[in-house]
Design a protein around this motif. Structure first.
Motif, short mmCIF file in Angstrom:
data_model
loop_
_atom_site.label_atom_id
_atom_site.label_comp_id
_atom_site.label_asym_id
_atom_site.label_seq_id
_atom_site.Cartn_x
_atom_site.Cartn_y
_atom_site.Cartn_z
N LEU A 110 2.38 -37.07 9.39
CA LEU A 110 3.11 -36.33 8.37
C LEU A 110 3.30 -34.91 8.89
CD1 LEU A 110 1.46 -38.65 6.81
CD2 LEU A 110 2.16 -37.37 4.80
N PHE A 111 4.45 -34.34 8.62
CA PHE A 111 4.73 -32.98 9.06
C PHE A 111 5.56 -32.26 8.00
CE2 PHE A 111 8.06 -35.73 10.61
CZ PHE A 111 9.22 -35.05 10.32
N LYS A 112 5.43 -30.96 7.99
CA LYS A 112 6.15 -30.15 7.01
C LYS A 112 7.33 -29.49 7.68
CE LYS A 112 5.31 -26.98 3.23
NZ LYS A 112 4.29 -26.17 2.55
N ILE A 113 8.49 -29.66 7.06
CA ILE A 113 9.73 -29.08 7.58
C ILE A 113 10.54 -28.57 6.40
CG2 ILE A 113 10.83 -31.36 7.63
CD1 ILE A 113 12.42 -30.37 10.08
N ASN A 114 11.04 -27.37 6.49
CA ASN A 114 11.87 -26.78 5.42
C ASN A 114 11.22 -26.93 4.04
OD1 ASN A 114 13.81 -26.17 7.40
ND2 ASN A 114 14.74 -28.18 7.16
N TYR A 116 9.16 -29.11 2.82
CA TYR A 116 8.83 -30.44 2.31
C TYR A 116 8.15 -31.23 3.41
CZ TYR A 116 13.02 -32.28 4.69
OH TYR A 116 13.96 -32.63 5.63
N TRP A 117 7.46 -32.30 3.01
CA TRP A 117 6.74 -33.15 3.95
C TRP A 117 7.56 -34.38 4.29
CZ3 TRP A 117 2.27 -31.91 6.40
CH2 TRP A 117 1.59 -30.78 5.93
N SER A 118 7.51 -34.77 5.56
CA SER A 118 8.18 -35.98 6.03
C SER A 118 7.22 -36.77 6.91
CB SER A 118 9.46 -35.62 6.78
OG SER A 118 10.22 -36.79 7.04
N VAL A 119 7.70 -37.88 7.45
CA VAL A 119 6.86 -38.83 8.18
C VAL A 119 7.56 -39.26 9.46
CG1 VAL A 119 5.81 -41.13 8.04
CG2 VAL A 119 5.90 -39.69 6.01
N ILE A 120 6.75 -39.53 10.50
CA ILE A 120 7.27 -40.06 11.75
C ILE A 120 6.25 -41.04 12.32
CG2 ILE A 120 6.34 -38.28 13.30
CD1 ILE A 120 9.28 -38.20 14.52
N ASP A 121 6.72 -42.03 13.06
CA ASP A 121 5.86 -43.04 13.67
C ASP A 121 6.01 -42.97 15.19
OD1 ASP A 121 4.52 -45.28 14.59
OD2 ASP A 121 5.38 -46.64 13.11
N PRO A 122 5.18 -42.16 15.88
CA PRO A 122 5.33 -42.01 17.33
C PRO A 122 4.95 -43.27 18.10
CG PRO A 122 3.35 -40.89 16.60
CD PRO A 122 4.08 -41.36 15.36
N TYR A 123 4.07 -44.08 17.56
CA TYR A 123 3.63 -45.29 18.25
C TYR A 123 4.76 -46.28 18.42
CZ TYR A 123 0.54 -49.21 19.46
OH TYR A 123 -0.08 -50.26 20.09
N ASN A 124 5.52 -46.49 17.34
CA ASN A 124 6.64 -47.44 17.39
C ASN A 124 7.97 -46.75 17.70
OD1 ASN A 124 5.25 -49.90 16.81
ND2 ASN A 124 4.95 -49.12 14.75
N PHE A 135 15.56 -35.31 8.17
CA PHE A 135 14.29 -35.98 7.89
C PHE A 135 14.13 -36.19 6.39
CE2 PHE A 135 12.95 -33.97 12.00
CZ PHE A 135 12.70 -35.16 12.68
N ALA A 136 13.83 -37.42 5.99
CA ALA A 136 13.65 -37.75 4.58
C ALA A 136 12.33 -37.19 4.07
CB ALA A 136 13.68 -39.27 4.38
N SER A 137 12.36 -36.65 2.87
CA SER A 137 11.15 -36.14 2.24
C SER A 137 10.30 -37.32 1.77
CB SER A 137 11.50 -35.25 1.05
OG SER A 137 12.04 -36.05 0.01
N ILE A 138 9.05 -37.04 1.48
CA ILE A 138 8.17 -38.09 0.96
C ILE A 138 8.74 -38.67 -0.33
CG2 ILE A 138 5.91 -38.49 -0.11
CD1 ILE A 138 4.73 -36.74 2.08
N GLU A 139 9.28 -37.81 -1.17
CA GLU A 139 9.86 -38.30 -2.42
C GLU A 139 11.04 -39.24 -2.16
OE1 GLU A 139 6.92 -35.75 -3.29
OE2 GLU A 139 8.56 -35.20 -1.96
N SER A 180 2.08 -37.71 -2.86
CA SER A 180 3.30 -36.93 -3.08
C SER A 180 3.15 -35.56 -2.41
CB SER A 180 3.56 -36.74 -4.57
OG SER A 180 2.58 -35.87 -5.12
N THR A 181 4.26 -34.86 -2.27
CA THR A 181 4.23 -33.51 -1.70
C THR A 181 3.27 -32.62 -2.49
OG1 THR A 181 6.46 -33.67 -0.81
CG2 THR A 181 5.63 -31.47 -1.24
N LYS A 182 3.33 -32.71 -3.80
CA LYS A 182 2.46 -31.89 -4.65
C LYS A 182 0.99 -32.21 -4.39
CE LYS A 182 1.72 -30.50 -9.42
NZ LYS A 182 2.10 -30.67 -10.80
N GLU A 183 0.67 -33.51 -4.26
CA GLU A 183 -0.71 -33.90 -3.99
C GLU A 183 -1.17 -33.39 -2.61
OE1 GLU A 183 -1.47 -38.08 -6.26
OE2 GLU A 183 0.06 -38.08 -4.68
N ILE A 184 -0.29 -33.47 -1.63
CA ILE A 184 -0.63 -32.97 -0.28
C ILE A 184 -0.86 -31.47 -0.33
CG2 ILE A 184 0.25 -32.58 2.05
CD1 ILE A 184 1.69 -35.29 1.80
#
Length: 191
Positions: A110-114, A116-124, A135-139, A180-184
């Motif tokens: 998970l990373f924060k950009i602009n 908001y938090w988003s997600v990436i899968d470096p393994y796959n 980048f799509a937000s968690i919401e 959620s972003t708020k929980e993070i």
């Protein structure tokens, strides 16, 4: 096999600074002259995905420090995410990884950009975009408002229709379990 041994404090400090300067050198070389946060995130993830190989069956897993992954150029799924989160933090991008989502044993960064938090899968080698192709937000990930992009060719349509549906359903189960972003934002960094 777990090995436990004591080392003097001066050696711990020396090792810490050695790793610190190696991370600085590494991120500088990975992202030379990259200007946008999006480019830095993608270039760093690409570097990991292209330079670190998945650990073959029967090869011992070594988990000393994330830098061990870089030096061996071999890693397990959680180690790919661990090194990505470390390298992003070294580039002033808030990041952390989650090793498991409830009953799904799959790691994501998970990373924060602009703001908001988003997600990436470096393994796959996958990342997730919204309708605006950012980048799509968690919401947005929780509400199915996203597309999977293959890191290797940066294309949305690099999957067969059947594989894409299965892949999307798999990730949707994970996204439903992400805080959620708020929980993070309200989570203590030591948790």
């Amino acid at each position: 096999k777990v090995v436990d041994y004591e080392i003097p404090i001066y050696l711990k400090l020396s090792d810490f600074f050695d790793r610190h300067f190696e991370y600085i050198y590494l991120v500088k070389n990975i992202n030379n002259n990259q200007s946008s946060i999006e480019d830095i995130i993608l270039r760093t993830t690409e570097w990991i995905n292209f330079n670190i190989k998945k650990t073959p069956i029967g090869v011992d897993v070594i988990d000393y420090h994330p830098l061990t992954i870089v030096k061996r150029r071999l890693g397990e799924q959680d180690q790919f995410n661990d090194i990505l989160s470390v390298l992003l933090v070294y580039q002033n991008i808030d990041s952390f990884f989650i090793k498991k989502f409830k009953d799904i044993n799959h790691s994501l960064t998970l990373f924060k950009i602009n703001n908001y938090w988003s997600v990436i899968d470096p393994y796959n080698g996958y990342y997730f975009l919204n309708e605006r192709r950012i980048f799509a937000s968690i919401e947005e990930l929780k509400t199915s408002n996203w597309e999977i992009v293959n890191l290797k060719n940066r294309k949305l349509n690099s999957f067969s229709t059947e594989n894409y549906k299965e892949l999307r359903a798999f990730y949707q189960k994970i996204f439903d379990n992400i805080k959620s972003t708020k929980e993070i934002e309200n989570t203590n960094i030591f948790e």
